[in-house]
Design a protein around this motif. Structure first.
Motif, PDB file in Angstrom:
ATOM      1  N   ASP A 173      -9.227 -45.801 -23.536  1.00 42.36           N
ATOM      2  CA  ASP A 173      -8.334 -46.038 -22.400  1.00 42.36           C
ATOM      3  C   ASP A 173      -7.959 -47.509 -22.369  1.00 42.36           C
ATOM      4  OD1 ASP A 173      -7.846 -43.558 -21.051  1.00 42.36           O
ATOM      5  OD2 ASP A 173      -9.948 -43.527 -20.469  1.00 42.36           O
TER       6      ASP A 173
ATOM      7  N   ASN B 140      -4.965 -44.297 -25.150  1.00 42.43           N
ATOM      8  CA  ASN B 140      -4.255 -43.826 -23.956  1.00 42.43           C
ATOM      9  C   ASN B 140      -3.804 -45.029 -23.122  1.00 42.43           C
ATOM     10  OD1 ASN B 140      -3.331 -42.018 -21.957  1.00 42.43           O
ATOM     11  ND2 ASN B 140      -5.259 -42.215 -20.832  1.00 42.43           N
TER      12      ASN B 140
ATOM     13  N   ASN C  51      -2.591 -46.981 -20.029  1.00 42.26           N
ATOM     14  CA  ASN C  51      -2.596 -46.939 -18.565  1.00 42.26           C
ATOM     15  C   ASN C  51      -1.957 -48.217 -18.038  1.00 42.26           C
ATOM     16  OD1 ASN C  51      -4.587 -44.518 -17.903  1.00 42.26           O
ATOM     17  ND2 ASN C  51      -5.513 -45.687 -19.566  1.00 42.26           N
TER      18      ASN C  51
ATOM     19  N   GLY D   5       0.592 -43.450 -19.630  1.00 44.28           N
ATOM     20  CA  GLY D   5       0.291 -42.115 -20.130  1.00 44.28           C
ATOM     21  C   GLY D   5       0.672 -41.904 -21.573  1.00 44.28           C
TER      22      GLY D   5
ATOM     23  N   PHE E  83       2.336 -34.958 -19.032  1.00 41.16           N
ATOM     24  CA  PHE E  83       0.957 -35.187 -19.470  1.00 41.16           C
ATOM     25  C   PHE E  83       0.456 -34.025 -20.322  1.00 41.16           C
ATOM     26  CE2 PHE E  83      -3.538 -34.304 -18.706  1.00 41.16           C
ATOM     27  CZ  PHE E  83      -4.116 -35.465 -19.199  1.00 41.16           C
TER      28      PHE E  83
END
Length: 387
Positions: A283, A341, A343, A317, A378
């Motif tokens: 992330d 990912n 963000n 996303g 998503f």
């Protein structure tokens, strides 16, 4: 030389039932039994191969691991059972129930004399040990060699595992079975004479009894001890996987076959990366300004850092794929990917001047959401990256 598929060895389908597997092994064992094929090395090798296949496929836990991971899951990898083949004594002692006890050809065909194997003695077998080994993601990716101290039963150092006091006259031939380790009984029936062979209850199939027991182990041939064992972990193992080191479990009474050491893998969570099968997920949080203007940034991998480029206008996303930066697949040359990912971090506290700037930007047409056909939801993104 690579091992043949166990289902192929027994001639059964992968979904065969327990009864079908047992029946197939019985047929193979009878066909290639050493007593039926004296001096035939090829037949003996097939007999051992069938016993090895049955030993795995008849055990639900081992069968499940074999179905998932092949020979590596049940000790086929180097360092996990691959270097120790099954011997004939082991096979007869372990699978005697398949033949009804003792020598199948004496029980089926009434052979009681001469060159049979009726004098075969029971071989004691030690119990298995199960331990956990903790591994980092880096160790899982590269494979690892671990030296572990195992507390277990070992052969008595005083008597060498025999269970007898040093000196002469320590053993004597069993009076019940006369040293054969088996008791034969013949009964008459309408079908004729039926012969059954059972393990001698007096000597437990050993053919001899201890006259003078070792004082250190009281005749068991065992004592508590420890051993430093080196194990090789292949790349790509996973949480809960079990690997086998043959012959490194508890020692057996009076010099029998030692049990196995079962290694259960425990995966240490990585501080930044999450594992999903052979893939890794990271992330990455970036600021609103970096998402709008673009930025070059470093992300962690199992080999260090990797620099990636965030394109101007990147949406929160979005998932970036770094090919081959995941975990190697077990027993394969393929490797998973690192999925980054994106963000976009929204500030939660703004100064007065920052608020005024954002108020002006709010009115700009460029700051109004305008999703296009290329902007996937998503669920669409997850379906694309994981399928």
């Amino acid at each position: 030389m690579s091992k043949r598929d166990y289902y192929e060895v027994l001639g059964v389908a992968k979904g065969a039932s327990e009864a079908e597997i047992k029946k197939a092994y019985r047929q193979m064992a009878l066909k290639f039994h050493p007593d039926k094929n004296p001096g035939d090395k090829a037949a003996e090798d097939k007999f051992k191969e069938a016993a090895e296949a049955y030993e795995v496929l008849s055990n639900p836990e081992k069968k499940s691991r074999y179905d998932q991971f092949g020979h590596n899951g049940v000790g086929g990898a180097a360092g996990f059972g691959g270097g120790q083949s099954m011997n004939m004594e082991d096979i007869f002692s372990q699978f005697g129930d398949i033949f009804g006890g003792g020598n199948p050809f004496e029980s089926f065909f009434g052979g009681g004399g001469g060159g049979g194997r009726g004098g075969r003695r029971t071989v004691n077998r030690g119990t298995n040990l199960r331990i956990k080994v903790k591994l980092t993601l880096e160790e899982i990716a590269k494979g690892a060699e671990k030296k572990i101290k195992v507390n277990k039963q070992i052969s008595c150092q005083t008597c060498g595992g025999s269970g007898a006091q040093a000196g002469t006259g320590a053993f004597s031939t069993c009076n019940m079975c006369k040293g054969s380790g088996q008791i034969r009984r013949v009964t008459n029936s309408f079908l004729g004479q039926m012969q059954t062979i059972t393990t001698c209850p007096t000597c437990n199939g050993e053919g001899q009894t201890i006259t003078n027991k070792c004082k250190a182990c009281t005749g068991s041939g065992l004592q508590q001890g420890e051993e430093i064992i080196s194990i090789n972990i292949p790349p790509g193992v996973a949480e809960g996987m079990q690997l086998t080191v043959s012959g490194k479990g508890n020692a057996a009474e009076r010099g029998g076959i030692p049990g196995d050491l079962l290694i259960v893998v425990e995966e240490i969570p990585h501080p930044q990366l999450q594992r999903d099968g052979d893939h890794l997920i990271y992330d990455l949080y970036i600021s609103f300004a970096d998402a709008a203007l673009g930025v070059a940034i470093e992300v962690p991998t199992l080999e260090g850092k990797a620099k990636i480029k965030i394109e101007p206008g990147t949406q929160g996303g979005k998932v970036l794929r770094l090919k081959g930066k995941g975990v190697p697949a077990l027993n394969s040359y393929t490797r998973g990917d690192l999925l980054v990912n994106i963000n976009v971090w929204t500030p939660q506290q703004l100064s007065t001047e920052e608020k005024k700037t954002m108020e002006k930007l709010r009115e700009s047409e460029n700051f109004k959401p305008k999703p296009g056909k290329g902007d996937k939801s998503f669920f669409e993104r997850m379906k694309e990256y994981f399928n």
